[in-house]
Design an enzyme around this catalytic site. Structure first.
Site, PDB file in Angstrom:
ATOM      1  N   HIS A 133       3.956  31.659 -31.401  1.00 61.08           N
ATOM      2  CA  HIS A 133       4.438  32.543 -30.342  1.00 61.08           C
ATOM      3  C   HIS A 133       4.121  34.017 -30.587  1.00 61.08           C
ATOM      4  CE1 HIS A 133       6.079  29.186 -28.332  1.00 61.08           C
ATOM      5  NE2 HIS A 133       7.233  29.102 -28.969  1.00 61.08           N
ATOM      6  N   HIS A 147       9.849  31.487 -22.228  1.00 62.60           N
ATOM      7  CA  HIS A 147      10.508  30.447 -23.024  1.00 62.60           C
ATOM      8  C   HIS A 147      11.943  30.214 -22.530  1.00 62.60           C
ATOM      9  CE1 HIS A 147      11.022  27.786 -26.374  1.00 62.60           C
ATOM     10  NE2 HIS A 147       9.959  28.232 -27.022  1.00 62.60           N
ATOM     11  N   GLU A 188       7.489  25.233 -20.451  1.00 66.27           N
ATOM     12  CA  GLU A 188       6.698  26.434 -20.700  1.00 66.27           C
ATOM     13  C   GLU A 188       5.278  26.220 -20.180  1.00 66.27           C
ATOM     14  OE1 GLU A 188       7.283  27.468 -25.022  1.00 66.27           O
ATOM     15  OE2 GLU A 188       8.526  25.665 -24.846  1.00 66.27           O
TER      16      GLU A 188
END
Length: 341
Positions: A96, A170, A306
């Site tokens: 991420h 997210h 996502e």
């Protein structure tokens, strides 16, 4: 943390959304049930500063969402090393966006009016070398709380040097307002293929069919029905944490998921221009996590959808590219649409 601010949007039907300039975190999103009662359908923490330590909860993710094997990729013959922040001791990876991703940056925010409903524009300039990524990357994101009871996310990015970018949100959804987990939520995903993973939940590069596996949600199925099945595809994830390729007819918005909560009658449809969607069932959310509104969370308490390009795309020539060059504009749209049944 100083300089954090909250912005609240409200559509003409009474839905509200509260957003922090810290990481574009959505701290509240309300939606009505079948009787017209509103509840917050996102998990959250008592303080916005706590969200990062709880699985990137409801934050913007970048530069590259999901995983990069060993945090490395080769771009135009140059090996790039992204900061390592996840994985096993024997093989670390970048997750991420690295140690300090977009979820921890302060974004410039501006409230906007639009024909579709109130909106919030967020911009951020990610400097060359941030977390190891090349090129100065300018990102513009607009959240719109549409009057059709939908949350639209529009992404744009430009760069001054070749780079990679894979943006997502997210959000941890729970359509019962967070009072129970999401095992009874019913999910349907018109996705016939997934990218299986190996160590560290990094894709192997293969693409396989979901047929005759616990990952098959082509027909409406309770999330909890097979989540604990003894199956190799579930072994490493501890539940669902899988990238699905979206079955689509063209480049426009395609519906990739329908999520129902039988108890409240709330329904959420996910539409996107992205080629993939990650289904994640909060497997790593610690038991006893203090949530907002005096709630307590744990594994399976939320579900993420996502929208994205495939994880580890820079290292997988068979996956759609996330390369962005000067003169190009990365653009995508995702819509979470709410209704009742």
């Amino acid at each position: 943390m100083k300089d954090t601010r909250l912005f609240t949007l409200k559509n003409r039907n009474g839905m509200t959304m509260t957003v922090s300039n810290l990481g574009g975190i959505v701290t509240e999103l309300t939606a009505p049930d079948r009787d017209g009662a509103f509840a917050d359908v996102l998990l959250g923490r008592p303080k916005v500063e706590d969200y990062h330590g709880s699985g990137y909860m409801s934050a913007l993710i970048g530069r590259v969402g999901n995983r990069i094997r060993k945090g490395q990729f080769v771009l135009d013959g140059v090996r790039r090393q992204i900061t390592l922040n996840a994985g096993n001791p024997g093989e670390k990876l970048a997750l991420h966006g690295g140690v300090v991703g977009f979820d921890q940056r302060i974004w410039a925010c501006r409230e906007m009016a639009s024909p579709e409903g109130p909106a919030l524009e967020m911009t951020y300039l990610s400097p060359d070398g941030e977390e190891g990524f090349p090129g100065n990357l300018f990102v513009r994101i607009v959240y719109t709380l549409m009057d059709i009871n939908a949350w639209r996310i529009q992404y744009w990015a430009v760069t001054d040097a070749p780079t990679v970018v894979n943006l997502t949100q997210h959000a941890y959804f729970n359509l019962n307002g967070g009072v129970a987990d999401i095992r009874d939520h019913v999910l349907q995903m018109p996705c016939s293929r997934v990218t299986p993973t190996g160590a560290g939940l990094v894709p192997t590069g293969k693409v396989i069919s979901v047929a005759r596996t616990p990952l098959d949600f082509r027909k409406p199925t309770p999330i909890g029905a097979r989540i604990d099945a003894k199956h190799p595809l579930l072994a490493n994830a501890g539940g669902y944490d899988h990238n699905y390729l979206i079955d689509r007819a063209g480049p426009s918005l395609a519906r990739c998921a329908v999520l129902d909560d039988p108890a409240s009658g709330r329904r959420m449809e996910t539409w996107t221009t992205e080629p993939c969607v990650q289904l994640y069932t909060a497997n790593f959310l610690a038991k006893g996590t203090r949530g907002k509104n005096r709630l307590v969370y744990g594994p399976r308490h939320g579900v993420c959808l996502e929208t994205q390009h495939a994880p580890d795309a820079p290292n997988q020539p068979g996956f759609a590219s996330i390369r962005l060059d000067p003169g190009e504009v990365m653009q995508s749209t995702t819509v979470y649409a709410f209704s009742t049944y």
